[in-house]
Design an enzyme around this catalytic site. Structure first.
Site, PDB file in Angstrom:
ATOM      1  N   HIS A 135      -5.836   7.211   5.565  1.00  0.00           N
ATOM      2  CA  HIS A 135      -6.099   8.538   5.014  1.00  0.00           C
ATOM      3  C   HIS A 135      -7.444   9.106   5.470  1.00  0.00           C
ATOM      4  O   HIS A 135      -7.692  10.297   5.335  1.00  0.00           O
ATOM      5  CB  HIS A 135      -6.023   8.520   3.481  1.00  0.00           C
ATOM      6  CG  HIS A 135      -7.167   7.850   2.795  1.00  0.00           C
ATOM      7  ND1 HIS A 135      -7.125   6.546   2.344  1.00  0.00           N
ATOM      8  CD2 HIS A 135      -8.401   8.305   2.453  1.00  0.00           C
ATOM      9  CE1 HIS A 135      -8.268   6.240   1.760  1.00  0.00           C
ATOM     10  NE2 HIS A 135      -9.061   7.291   1.817  1.00  0.00           N
ATOM     11  N   ASP A 165      -1.787   1.997   4.295  1.00  0.00           N
ATOM     12  CA  ASP A 165      -2.944   2.895   4.397  1.00  0.00           C
ATOM     13  C   ASP A 165      -4.038   2.294   5.261  1.00  0.00           C
ATOM     14  O   ASP A 165      -5.227   2.340   4.923  1.00  0.00           O
ATOM     15  CB  ASP A 165      -3.493   3.257   3.016  1.00  0.00           C
ATOM     16  CG  ASP A 165      -4.485   4.420   3.072  1.00  0.00           C
ATOM     17  OD1 ASP A 165      -4.428   5.188   4.042  1.00  0.00           O
ATOM     18  OD2 ASP A 165      -5.327   4.528   2.160  1.00  0.00           O
ATOM     19  N   SER A 238     -14.256   4.656   1.660  1.00  0.00           N
ATOM     20  CA  SER A 238     -12.917   4.276   2.110  1.00  0.00           C
ATOM     21  C   SER A 238     -12.958   3.704   3.519  1.00  0.00           C
ATOM     22  O   SER A 238     -13.529   4.309   4.430  1.00  0.00           O
ATOM     23  CB  SER A 238     -11.981   5.488   2.074  1.00  0.00           C
ATOM     24  OG  SER A 238     -11.710   5.867   0.757  1.00  0.00           O
ATOM     25  N   GLY A 305      17.396  -2.017   4.238  1.00  0.00           N
ATOM     26  CA  GLY A 305      18.086  -0.737   4.171  1.00  0.00           C
ATOM     27  C   GLY A 305      18.462  -0.341   2.761  1.00  0.00           C
ATOM     28  O   GLY A 305      19.415   0.421   2.552  1.00  0.00           O
ATOM     29  N   ILE A 306      17.711  -0.839   1.785  1.00  0.00           N
ATOM     30  CA  ILE A 306      17.970  -0.484   0.390  1.00  0.00           C
ATOM     31  C   ILE A 306      16.635  -0.204  -0.289  1.00  0.00           C
ATOM     32  O   ILE A 306      15.569  -0.604   0.200  1.00  0.00           O
ATOM     33  CB  ILE A 306      18.692  -1.620  -0.372  1.00  0.00           C
ATOM     34  CG1 ILE A 306      17.836  -2.907  -0.353  1.00  0.00           C
ATOM     35  CG2 ILE A 306      20.075  -1.866   0.210  1.00  0.00           C
ATOM     36  CD1 ILE A 306      18.396  -4.041  -1.186  1.00  0.00           C
TER      37      ILE A 306
END
Length: 405
Positions: A135, A165, A238, A305-306
């Site tokens: 970010h 991130d 950060s 895939g769930i």
């Protein structure tokens, strides 16, 4: 006369004998009396003087963390990211009925504006690989890195991973000071930690605290296992380093929690500005992401895939006759994915992965990601209270996959 003299001599002799006997007895008792007096005197002295306790060696700690800072701080850099954005001016329509129909209307031409982002980073290699938060540099057109020796270097993005991130930058440099990484990366609640970064752009700053908790899940990204600390972390920290008392990296500072009183619009989790409670990505996760991005330009993860959630979050969907404390419930099956191909359905409860108990959603998510695309995994669970088992072949997780946490 003679008899009187004899009686006098006899008295003197008896007195002398008694004196000699007394003298002999005193000579025998004198040493013990002296020692006794000395003991009483010493006891009085001890009772009247204050007691001084000496701390045991295991409770002694460093009186300064200067050595740890001098070891870690040179490898922490400041990052300045700039990007151009298009800004449109709007005018709010006063009439509420018209405003509901048309909203705001453009009040002037659009114009370009440069936005600035401030953050920190950690140098992992002498040839210029720098790890920071995604970010901090997301969407940036220009990234400048200020090194500890005062040099400013242009940076390019090698790769970014929105799921954790994290992002890896590269600068053209050599012989850079690098961060020392904790051997195991283990941290315990109560460990002393130091946060190093560039808060608010004031310059490199060190704050101290302890590890307040581990394994925090904040639902900010798909893969989370945050270290919580009370070391002050603010805007600009950060991507900076969280190090232990030896100056070894244990985490990458990432998010903070701000308590802004009763107004809910100003509180909550933030990624840029807060105080009091901070969160860092464990170094084990950060190092794994760094290595994959350097090797492949991206992070390769296995994918079922769930989508799934903790049982506690979907308690209403669990049959009352099956009070489960562990496992996850399937909330979505992506068409054409591995789960869809073996017939997994929404509402299925998954209890085991390759024979091992599934603890919760983060546990399954991390194990799923660690599996190589193309590998086969066995899932055991319940469907409407009936046990079932499937074997599916994992795909590579798409870069744009959205995880609903």
């Amino acid at each position: 006369m003679r008899r009187a003299t004899i009686r006098t001599l006899s008295f003197i002799l008896r007195f002398s004998a008694l004196g000699l006997a007394l003298a002999f007895l005193v000579s025998l008792l004198a040493p013990s009396i002296v020692e006794r007096l000395r003991g009483e005197r010493a006891s009085i002295a001890v009772q009247s003087s204050p007691r001084v306790s000496t701390p045991s060696s295991h409770s002694e700690g460093p009186v300064s963390y200067a050595d740890a800072v001098s070891r870690a701080a040179p490898a922490v850099v400041s990052i300045y990211a700039n990007k151009m954005t298009t800004v449109r001016q709007y005018r709010i329509i006063p009439d509420p009925v018209t405003r509901r129909l048309f909203g705001a209307i453009a009040a002037g031409p659009a114009y370009r504006k440069q936005e600035h982002s401030l953050g920190s980073g950690v140098v992992f290699s002498a040839d210029g690989y720098v790890l920071t938060n995604n970010h901090v540099i997301s969407g940036a057109d220009d990234i400048q890195i200020l090194l500890s020796d005062g040099r400013v270097s242009q940076a390019r993005v090698i790769g970014a991973d929105a799921d954790t991130d994290l992002a890896v930058l590269k600068i053209d440099a050599s012989d850079l000071p690098t961060i020392a990484v904790a051997d195991r990366g283990d941290v315990n609640v109560g460990d002393v930690v130091l946060a190093i970064g560039n808060p608010f752009g004031v310059g490199k700053t060190v704050t101290m605290g302890i590890v307040s908790a581990t394994g925090r899940q904040l639902r900010l990204s798909a893969y989370e296992d945050f270290i919580q600390t009370d070391a002050a972390i603010n805007f600009g920290n950060s991507g900076g380093a969280l190090v232990n008392a030896l100056g070894e990296l244990v985490g990458i500072n990432t998010a903070v929690y701000r308590n802004a009183g009763s107004d809910p619009r100003n509180g909550g989790l933030q990624k840029n500005n807060a105080e009091g409670i901070g969160f860092a990505i464990p170094v084990s996760t950060a190092k794994a992401v760094l290595d994959q991005i350097i090797s492949h330009g991206m992070v390769i993860r296995g994918w079922f895939g769930i989508e799934y959630a903790d049982m506690s979050a979907i308690s209403a969907a669990t049959p009352s006759t099956t009070p489960l404390q562990r496992g996850v419930i399937v909330t979505e099956v992506l068409p054409g994915g591995p789960g869809d191909s073996v017939g997994l359905r929404r509402g299925d409860i998954l209890l085991k992965l390759d024979g091992e108990d599934i603890i919760d959603q983060p546990d399954l998510r991390s194990h799923e990601a660690a599996l190589a695309p193309g590998s086969v995994a066995k899932l055991d669970g319940l469907r409407n209270g009936v046990p079932f088992s499937v074997e599916l072949t994992l795909m590579q997780r798409p870069q744009n996959a959205v995880t609903r946490t």
